[in-house]
Design an enzyme around this catalytic site. Structure first.
Site, PDB file in Angstrom:
ATOM      1  N   ARG A 157      -2.759  -3.358   0.199  1.00 51.49           N
ATOM      2  CA  ARG A 157      -3.669  -3.536   1.346  1.00 51.49           C
ATOM      3  C   ARG A 157      -3.900  -5.031   1.490  1.00 51.49           C
ATOM      4  NH1 ARG A 157      -9.235  -0.577   2.949  1.00 51.49           N
ATOM      5  NH2 ARG A 157      -7.630   0.818   3.761  1.00 51.49           N
ATOM      6  N   HIS A 184      -1.924   0.573   9.914  1.00 53.44           N
ATOM      7  CA  HIS A 184      -2.445   1.408   8.817  1.00 53.44           C
ATOM      8  C   HIS A 184      -1.693   2.750   8.849  1.00 53.44           C
ATOM      9  CE1 HIS A 184      -4.982   2.777   5.723  1.00 53.44           C
ATOM     10  NE2 HIS A 184      -6.148   2.839   6.318  1.00 53.44           N
ATOM     11  N   GLN A 187      -2.970   6.076   7.053  1.00 58.20           N
ATOM     12  CA  GLN A 187      -4.097   6.717   7.717  1.00 58.20           C
ATOM     13  C   GLN A 187      -3.607   7.646   8.820  1.00 58.20           C
ATOM     14  OE1 GLN A 187      -7.634   6.444   7.211  1.00 58.20           O
ATOM     15  NE2 GLN A 187      -7.492   8.221   8.545  1.00 58.20           N
ATOM     16  N   ASP A 276     -12.960   4.035  15.642  1.00 56.52           N
ATOM     17  CA  ASP A 276     -12.970   3.219  14.422  1.00 56.52           C
ATOM     18  C   ASP A 276     -14.009   2.123  14.662  1.00 56.52           C
ATOM     19  OD1 ASP A 276     -12.306   1.900  12.065  1.00 56.52           O
ATOM     20  OD2 ASP A 276     -10.474   0.984  12.864  1.00 56.52           O
ATOM     21  N   CYS A 316     -11.245   7.217  11.073  1.00 60.09           N
ATOM     22  CA  CYS A 316     -10.597   6.884   9.795  1.00 60.09           C
ATOM     23  C   CYS A 316     -11.624   6.658   8.694  1.00 60.09           C
ATOM     24  CB  CYS A 316      -9.717   5.658   9.969  1.00 60.09           C
ATOM     25  SG  CYS A 316     -10.598   4.222  10.607  1.00 60.09           S
ATOM     26  N   ARG A 344      -5.931  12.043   3.377  1.00 57.66           N
ATOM     27  CA  ARG A 344      -5.290  10.788   2.955  1.00 57.66           C
ATOM     28  C   ARG A 344      -4.492  11.035   1.673  1.00 57.66           C
ATOM     29  NH1 ARG A 344      -7.023   5.743   4.329  1.00 57.66           N
ATOM     30  NH2 ARG A 344      -5.207   5.147   3.089  1.00 57.66           N
TER      31      ARG A 344
HETATM   32  N1  NVA Z   1      -9.888  -1.088  11.484  1.00 63.68           N
HETATM   33  C1  NVA Z   1     -10.533  -0.904  10.195  1.00 63.68           C
HETATM   34  C2  NVA Z   1      -9.916   0.238   9.480  1.00 63.68           C
HETATM   35  C3  NVA Z   1     -10.578   0.571   8.171  1.00 63.68           C
HETATM   36  C4  NVA Z   1      -9.909   1.700   7.453  1.00 63.68           C
HETATM   37  C5  NVA Z   1     -10.421  -2.180   9.391  1.00 63.68           C
HETATM   38  O1  NVA Z   1      -9.331  -2.759   9.358  1.00 63.68           O
HETATM   39  O2  NVA Z   1     -11.429  -2.588   8.810  1.00 63.68           O
HETATM   40  N1   CP Z   2      -9.789   4.766   6.024  1.00 62.70           N
HETATM   41  C1   CP Z   2      -9.641   3.888   5.017  1.00 62.70           C
HETATM   42  O1   CP Z   2      -8.602   3.283   4.828  1.00 62.70           O
HETATM   43  O2   CP Z   2     -10.753   3.751   4.239  1.00 62.70           O
HETATM   44  P1   CP Z   2     -10.957   2.660   3.101  1.00 62.70           P
HETATM   45  O3   CP Z   2     -11.083   1.335   3.806  1.00 62.70           O
HETATM   46  O4   CP Z   2     -12.226   3.057   2.412  1.00 62.70           O
HETATM   47  O5   CP Z   2      -9.777   2.657   2.205  1.00 62.70           O
END
Ligand code: NVA
Ligand code: CP
Length: 359
Positions: A157, A184, A187, A276, A316, A344
């Site tokens: 990540r 992502h 997801q 989101d 998500c 997930r």
């Molecule tokens: N768009 C959000 C998704 C979190 C799972 C982020 O990148 O923070």
């Molecule tokens: N949806 C998701 O990726 O959650 P986290 O940021 O908690 O991993």
């Protein structure tokens, strides 16, 4: 002052606020550079990244054919059924290790990968933001070449999408994308699984995303490159998804993507209403500005009523209740957000099994 003059002035002050936000620059630059890469080498579709010595990277949904994606989802369903039945005998990852690099916070991604890999016999190693320090402590390509000598798979990540492409380029083990500024994909595999469970299909549906045209949206769009469904992104002006990604689908993809600035109209007839956070990780200093810009884009009871009783609500997570969605919608009868979160783990088990050549 005329309306146009007032609006120009407001835009100028917004621009000043945005210029103070270092992350916005990083984020936008990351997407812009990625689009440039797409134009130049098609790396964004995975074509420019060499495959690992064994198996496949999972960097973007549309690096795979529809048949391969469907097979991953079917595997996820089978493994979910086995785990749910209490059958813990299936251990395809026995003896395997997975390195998990995180430069951003996480609950679902970290726990679902680690738990899912363990349940199927493997061992996962969490490497948090202070451990590896991508691009700071040592070169990304060196991290890739060292980690793949210890580990059968690397999950990451990261902020910049280029970093995951570089990891994949230099890793002889498969690299799985656990979110970048750009996308992502894990997801959206979980979301697709949730849709199959509730709607029985992906194709022929209408998915309406209401909010920021962000990393989640880019993966939805890339799913539409392979599956024939309608994806609508209802967002405020200036917060649209990357145009090169939209064009990828609309110029030859299986599905269709449209952009709307009228969410109440867009959600009509939706099978799924998705949202989101308005300010993603790394953009939190823009949160106040975005609250103003996103007025009218909250997924609330009125919006779910406009969508109709058959529409599912997906998010998500993490959700900022009272901002991009109401508490009532998250807790309401159309919401399947916790099943989606559970998925997930199951979806990623399916992805990992295929990427490691075990299914
Ligand atoms: N768009 C959000 C998704 C979190 C799972 C982020 O990148 O923070
Ligand atoms: N949806 C998701 O990726 O959650 P986290 O940021 O908690 O991993």
């Amino acid at each position: 002052m005329s309306d146009a003059g007032r609006s120009r002035k407001a835009c100028e002050s917004d621009r000043e606020i945005l210029q103070k936000s270092a992350y916005r620059k990083v984020s936008k630059r990351s997407v812009a550079r990625a689009s440039a890469v797409l134009e130049k080498t098609q790396t964004y579709t995975g074509v420019g990244v060499d495959p690992p010595a064994k198996g496949h990277h999972f960097l973007h949904i549309d690096d795979f054919s529809k048949e391969e994606l469907w097979a991953m989802l079917q595997t996820s369903i089978k493994v979910k059924e086995a785990l749910k039945s209490g059958d813990n005998s299936y251990k395809p990852f026995a003896g395997l290790t997975m390195a998990m690099i995180f430069t951003k916070p996480s609950m679902r991604t970290r726990v679902s990968f680690e738990t899912g890999f363990f349940k199927l016999g493997g061992h996962a190693i969490y490497l948090g933001p202070d451990t590896i320090q991508i691009g700071k402590r040592e070169a990304t390509k060196d991290i890739a070449r060292v980690l793949c000598r210890y580990n059968d798979v690397i999950m990451a990540r990261l902020f910049a999408h280029e970093d995951i492409l570089e990891l994949a380029q230099y890793s002889s083990s498969p690299v799985v994308n656990g979110l970048t500024d750009y996308n992502h994909p894990c997801q959206i595999m979980a979301d697709a699984l949730t849709m199959i469970e509730h709607k029985g299909r992906i194709e022929g549906t209408k998915v309406v995303y209401v909010g920021d045209g962000n990393n989640i949206v880019h993966s939805w769009i890339r799913l539409a490159a392979k599956f024939d469904f309608e994806f609508v992104c209802a967002c405020p002006e200036g917060y649209e998804p990357d145009p090169a990604t939209v064009a990828l689908v609309n110029e030859g993809g299986a599905g269709k993507v449209t952009i709307s600035h009228n969410p109440l109209e867009a959600v009509k007839g939706a099978d799924v209403v998705y949202t989101d956070v308005w300010a993603s990780m790394g953009q939190k200093e823009e949160a106040e500005l975005r609250k103003k810009k996103f007025q009218g884009f909250q997924v609330n009871e009125e919006m779910m009523a406009a969508a109709g009783p058959d529409a599912l609500f997906l998010h998500c997570l993490p959700a900022e209740r009272g901002i991009e969605c109401t508490d009532g919608v998250v807790e309401g009868p159309q919401s399947v957000v916790f099943q989606e979160a559970e998925n997930r783990m199951h979806a990623q088990n399916g992805v990992l099994l295929h990427c490691l050549g075990l299914a």
